[in-house]
Motif scaffolding. Sequence first.
Motif, short mmCIF file in Angstrom:
data_model
loop_
_atom_site.label_atom_id
_atom_site.label_comp_id
_atom_site.label_asym_id
_atom_site.label_seq_id
_atom_site.Cartn_x
_atom_site.Cartn_y
_atom_site.Cartn_z
N PHE A 135 -48.70 8.33 -88.77
CA PHE A 135 -48.14 6.99 -88.55
C PHE A 135 -47.56 6.44 -89.85
O PHE A 135 -46.46 5.87 -89.87
CB PHE A 135 -49.22 6.05 -88.01
N ILE A 136 -48.29 6.61 -90.95
CA ILE A 136 -47.83 6.13 -92.26
C ILE A 136 -46.53 6.84 -92.65
O ILE A 136 -45.59 6.20 -93.15
CB ILE A 136 -48.92 6.35 -93.32
N GLU A 137 -46.48 8.15 -92.45
CA GLU A 137 -45.28 8.92 -92.79
C GLU A 137 -44.07 8.42 -92.01
O GLU A 137 -42.96 8.34 -92.54
CB GLU A 137 -45.53 10.40 -92.50
N GLN A 138 -44.28 8.06 -90.75
CA GLN A 138 -43.17 7.62 -89.90
C GLN A 138 -42.73 6.19 -90.20
O GLN A 138 -41.56 5.85 -90.05
CB GLN A 138 -43.58 7.72 -88.43
N LYS A 139 -43.67 5.35 -90.63
CA LYS A 139 -43.38 3.92 -90.75
C LYS A 139 -43.40 3.37 -92.18
O LYS A 139 -43.16 2.17 -92.38
CB LYS A 139 -44.41 3.12 -89.92
N ALA A 140 -43.68 4.22 -93.16
CA ALA A 140 -43.83 3.73 -94.54
C ALA A 140 -42.60 2.98 -95.03
O ALA A 140 -42.70 1.96 -95.74
CB ALA A 140 -44.16 4.88 -95.48
N LYS A 141 -41.41 3.45 -94.66
CA LYS A 141 -40.18 2.81 -95.13
C LYS A 141 -39.93 1.46 -94.46
O LYS A 141 -39.06 0.71 -94.88
CB LYS A 141 -38.99 3.73 -94.89
N ASP A 142 -40.70 1.15 -93.41
CA ASP A 142 -40.53 -0.14 -92.72
C ASP A 142 -41.36 -1.25 -93.35
O ASP A 142 -41.40 -2.37 -92.84
CB ASP A 142 -40.93 0.00 -91.24
N GLY A 143 -42.04 -0.92 -94.44
CA GLY A 143 -42.82 -1.93 -95.14
C GLY A 143 -44.16 -2.25 -94.50
O GLY A 143 -44.65 -3.38 -94.59
N ILE A 144 -44.77 -1.25 -93.88
CA ILE A 144 -46.07 -1.49 -93.23
C ILE A 144 -47.16 -1.70 -94.27
O ILE A 144 -47.03 -1.29 -95.42
CB ILE A 144 -46.46 -0.33 -92.29
N GLY A 145 -48.25 -2.33 -93.84
CA GLY A 145 -49.40 -2.54 -94.70
C GLY A 145 -50.65 -1.93 -94.09
O GLY A 145 -50.61 -1.32 -93.02
N VAL A 146 -51.76 -2.13 -94.77
CA VAL A 146 -53.03 -1.57 -94.30
C VAL A 146 -53.39 -2.11 -92.92
O VAL A 146 -53.87 -1.38 -92.04
CB VAL A 146 -54.16 -1.88 -95.31
N ARG A 147 -53.13 -3.39 -92.70
CA ARG A 147 -53.45 -4.00 -91.40
C ARG A 147 -52.70 -3.32 -90.25
O ARG A 147 -53.25 -3.16 -89.16
CB ARG A 147 -53.12 -5.48 -91.44
#
Length: 361
Positions: free
Chosen positions: A318-330
């Motif tokens: 999930f992190i690999e797919q969404k990291a560029k979208d500015g996701i956080g720990v929450r």
Amino acid sequence: MKTNRRGFLAGAGALVASAACGKATAEACAKGTGKFSITVLNPDCMVGGAGLCVVIRTPAGKTYLFDTGNGDFRGEKQKNNGKDIVYPWLVAHGIREIDGLIITGHPTAKTLRQLERTTVPTVAIAVPCRRRTGLLQVETDGSAIAQMVCNDLFSRQRYASLVLVSGNDTSSFCLSCHDTMRRLAREHRQHFANLAGDLAPLSDLPRPVAAFALNDNLAHDTVLAGITDGLSIPDELSVVGFGNESVFCDSVRPSLSSVDQDFEQQGFLAAKLLDALMSGRGGHVQRIFQVGPRSIVHRDSTPEQKTGDNLVKRALKFIEQKAKDGIGVRDVVAEMRVSRRLLDLRFSESAGETILSAILR
């Protein structure tokens, strides 16, 4: 630092887009009666991407150059592609003036000084040293790349030594990588070494060893040197290259893990800056613009991720797919539908890192 050919081609493509649609030329092109043309000069002399020159001519009569060729030192007689090929072609086609220029690779200090004295709008990509010039420069963010490589390797295995394989590189990219890796090695209480030439010291370093090489050829040389010295790949020696030349990285044995740098973004950014210069919007206080990496493409030269836990595997995906979208720990916790405390614990036990560090790397 060797500039990847994708960066040359992407920059040329971006320059085409800028010439065709940029604010600096849109009005003029509407009034022009000429043709839009693209000419690639000297592609047969390219070595690792060097030597390419693209000439773009717009209907308004504007002429743009993307790079100007390179000196060819392979024969007994030195050949200057800019002087011997590009300039004669321009003269033969009645081109006496250049309206915009993007240079790449390794211009000499003399060349940079000469360009500073001209009125031609110029943007430099990946020049070998961070000089205080009047030129706008687009360069690779060495610190961000070194940080990403080290964080990734440290999440896979514990290392006793951290090595930068720099070859003869003295660029700002190399210096940034060096400073960042030396700091991280100190923080993790690891031995740090910069191998600028001879790879023989590899066998004397405390094992296991994590190595980052500044191009894929150096990475392959490092792997071969380690195998010669009896080091097991990737358990005793893990190697990451730079550039991700996929044909090369996939074909050598063992196959090479490598940083997939965003060379295309460097090219597009350079074209955007050039268009701003030509539109009179180039009064930037900032003169140096850095572009970070996309990701690391893992192959046989690095160990598999230490994630026996399925929950952590899903979180990392999930992190690999969404990291560029500015996701956080929450966001990660919400997607996994577990408590923050549980996910933190699983990351610590299985991956040897925190959720935040996985997002940032």
